[in-house]
Design an enzyme around this catalytic site. Sequence first.
Site, PDB file in Angstrom:
ATOM      1  N   PHE A   1       0.823  -1.213   0.000  1.00 19.38           N
ATOM      2  CA  PHE A   1       0.000   0.000   0.000  1.00 19.38           C
ATOM      3  C   PHE A   1       0.864   1.274   0.000  1.00 19.38           C
ATOM      4  CE2 PHE A   1      -2.411   3.289   2.254  1.00 19.38           C
ATOM      5  CZ  PHE A   1      -3.649   3.220   1.643  1.00 19.38           C
TER       6      PHE A   1
ATOM      7  N   ASN B   1      -4.196   2.014  10.434  1.00 17.76           N
ATOM      8  CA  ASN B   1      -4.945   2.402   9.228  1.00 17.76           C
ATOM      9  C   ASN B   1      -5.288   1.093   8.521  1.00 17.76           C
ATOM     10  OD1 ASN B   1      -5.968   3.496   6.875  1.00 17.76           O
ATOM     11  ND2 ASN B   1      -3.961   4.006   6.022  1.00 17.76           N
ATOM     12  N   PRO B   2      -6.357   0.428   8.948  1.00 18.34           N
ATOM     13  CA  PRO B   2      -6.648  -0.896   8.401  1.00 18.34           C
ATOM     14  C   PRO B   2      -7.342  -0.780   7.035  1.00 18.34           C
ATOM     15  CG  PRO B   2      -8.340  -0.297   9.978  1.00 18.34           C
ATOM     16  CD  PRO B   2      -7.378   0.860   9.921  1.00 18.34           C
TER      17      PRO B   2
HETATM   18  C1  LIG Z   1      -4.582   0.574   4.199  1.00 20.96           C
HETATM   19  S1  LIG Z   1      -3.076  -0.299   4.367  1.00 20.96           S
HETATM   20  C2  LIG Z   1      -2.221   0.797   5.466  1.00 20.96           C
HETATM   21  C3  LIG Z   1      -0.732   0.706   5.387  1.00 20.96           C
HETATM   22  C4  LIG Z   1       0.002   1.757   6.235  1.00 20.96           C
HETATM   23  N1  LIG Z   1      -0.348   1.675   7.613  1.00 20.96           N
HETATM   24  C5  LIG Z   1      -0.312   3.153   5.736  1.00 20.96           C
HETATM   25  O1  LIG Z   1      -1.100   3.866   6.335  1.00 20.96           O
HETATM   26  O2  LIG Z   1       0.274   3.533   4.719  1.00 20.96           O
HETATM   27  C6  LIG Z   1      -3.549  -1.649   5.384  1.00 20.96           C
HETATM   28  C7  LIG Z   1      -2.403  -2.589   5.754  1.00 20.96           C
HETATM   29  O3  LIG Z   1      -2.919  -3.541   6.699  1.00 20.96           O
HETATM   30  C8  LIG Z   1      -2.416  -4.809   6.401  1.00 20.96           C
HETATM   31  N2  LIG Z   1      -3.371  -5.773   6.979  1.00 20.96           N
HETATM   32  C9  LIG Z   1      -4.576  -6.157   6.492  1.00 20.96           C
HETATM   33  N3  LIG Z   1      -5.159  -7.023   7.320  1.00 20.96           N
HETATM   34  C10 LIG Z   1      -4.323  -7.185   8.376  1.00 20.96           C
HETATM   35  C11 LIG Z   1      -4.364  -7.960   9.576  1.00 20.96           C
HETATM   36  N4  LIG Z   1      -5.423  -8.734   9.846  1.00 20.96           N
HETATM   37  N5  LIG Z   1      -3.340  -7.899  10.419  1.00 20.96           N
HETATM   38  C12 LIG Z   1      -2.246  -7.116  10.149  1.00 20.96           C
HETATM   39  N6  LIG Z   1      -2.156  -6.371   9.029  1.00 20.96           N
HETATM   40  C13 LIG Z   1      -3.182  -6.390   8.164  1.00 20.96           C
HETATM   41  C14 LIG Z   1      -2.316  -4.835   4.903  1.00 20.96           C
HETATM   42  O4  LIG Z   1      -1.403  -5.808   4.464  1.00 20.96           O
HETATM   43  C15 LIG Z   1      -1.862  -3.415   4.619  1.00 20.96           C
HETATM   44  O5  LIG Z   1      -0.461  -3.310   4.590  1.00 20.96           O
END
Ligand SMILES: C[S@@+](CC[C@H](N)C(=O)[O-])C[C@H]1O[C@@H](n2cnc3c(N)ncnc32)[C@H](O)[C@@H]1O
Length: 324
Positions: free
Chosen positions: A138, A235-236
Amino acid sequence: MSGTTALELAAAGRAAPRERAAALRRLARRRTALFGAVVVALTVAVALAAPWVAPFDPYAQDLAHRLRPPGWRDPAGGLHVLGTDRAGLYARQDRLDARQARELGRALCQRCAGVPIQHLTGEQAFRRLTLEVRPGVFIPRPETEILVEVALAAVRDVEAPVVVDVGTGTGAIALAIKDERPDATVLATDVAPEAVELARANAARLGLEVDVREGDLLGPLPEELRGWVDLVVSNPPYVPPEEYEDLPPEVKADPPEALLGGTEVYERLAAEAERWLRDGGALAVEIHAEAGETVAGILRRAFMDVRVRQDLAGRDRVVLGWRP
Ligand SMILES: C[S@@+](CC[C@H](N)C(=O)[O-])C[C@H]1O[C@@H](n2cnc3c(N)ncnc32)[C@H](O)[C@@H]1O
């Protein structure tokens, strides 16, 4: 043709052939002199204007501006291809050489096909940092800087806080917090191995100590931190499936697992955060603009003083709550 010349020609038309030929020669000489004067005047004008005209390379400037990422603050991201910045472009003395023109043209084709500018430059600015970005992870967004602001404010009065960034991607939030609060112990998790690898690479390159772990939500944290965490920030993925199809190609270049989500992730996050946070610790999450009240309602089940913060466009963007 001047009036004199017309009269001479008219007279020459009635005169003997010798006189007519002489009049025609005079006319040709005058035309040649006039043409020469125009050429000299134009040359002088161009020479005088050159110092102001030469630095501008309209082709390079136009292409660089077309490479601008939509809505992004730096209007000339494509300048990476030219190895310069915006100021450098406007001060350019040289025109594009063949290689630069080819590379800029190629970049323009990719942009037109929806490749994000960040995948062409390989980087993205985030708060005070420049992060490496790669396809498959991302790309950090400017609105997430608001989440970092809220997170930093939440631990402003905490000495050496313990902070966990869940779903770290490039490491943007975790690294920005470590950069701006060097006394913090910062951990980060992500379920995607590509993200974990990139976040670790960014941390190493920036010389910022962040412990990046692979796994689901707060699951990878060391057990001894339970009850000691001051702040969980995340930031999920929160784009509803019904919105996904209509997203622009630049956004769809992000992995779907990083984008697609609903309220379920906030329920799990709030439940897990409650178990890891100390009393009085904070949970701060980024949300979809339409999800403010729903996510605030989820946090209110276990957190107090839950507030929704707006972004610079006035849309709901962050929800913050405190563990009792
Ligand atoms: C919207 S991106 C945000 C990335 C970063 N925090 C940013 O703001 O640029 C969501 C991130 O959450 C990770 N992710 C999704 N589900 C997850 C989970 N259950 N546990 C940990 N990470 C997760 C994804 O792989 C992705 O990298």
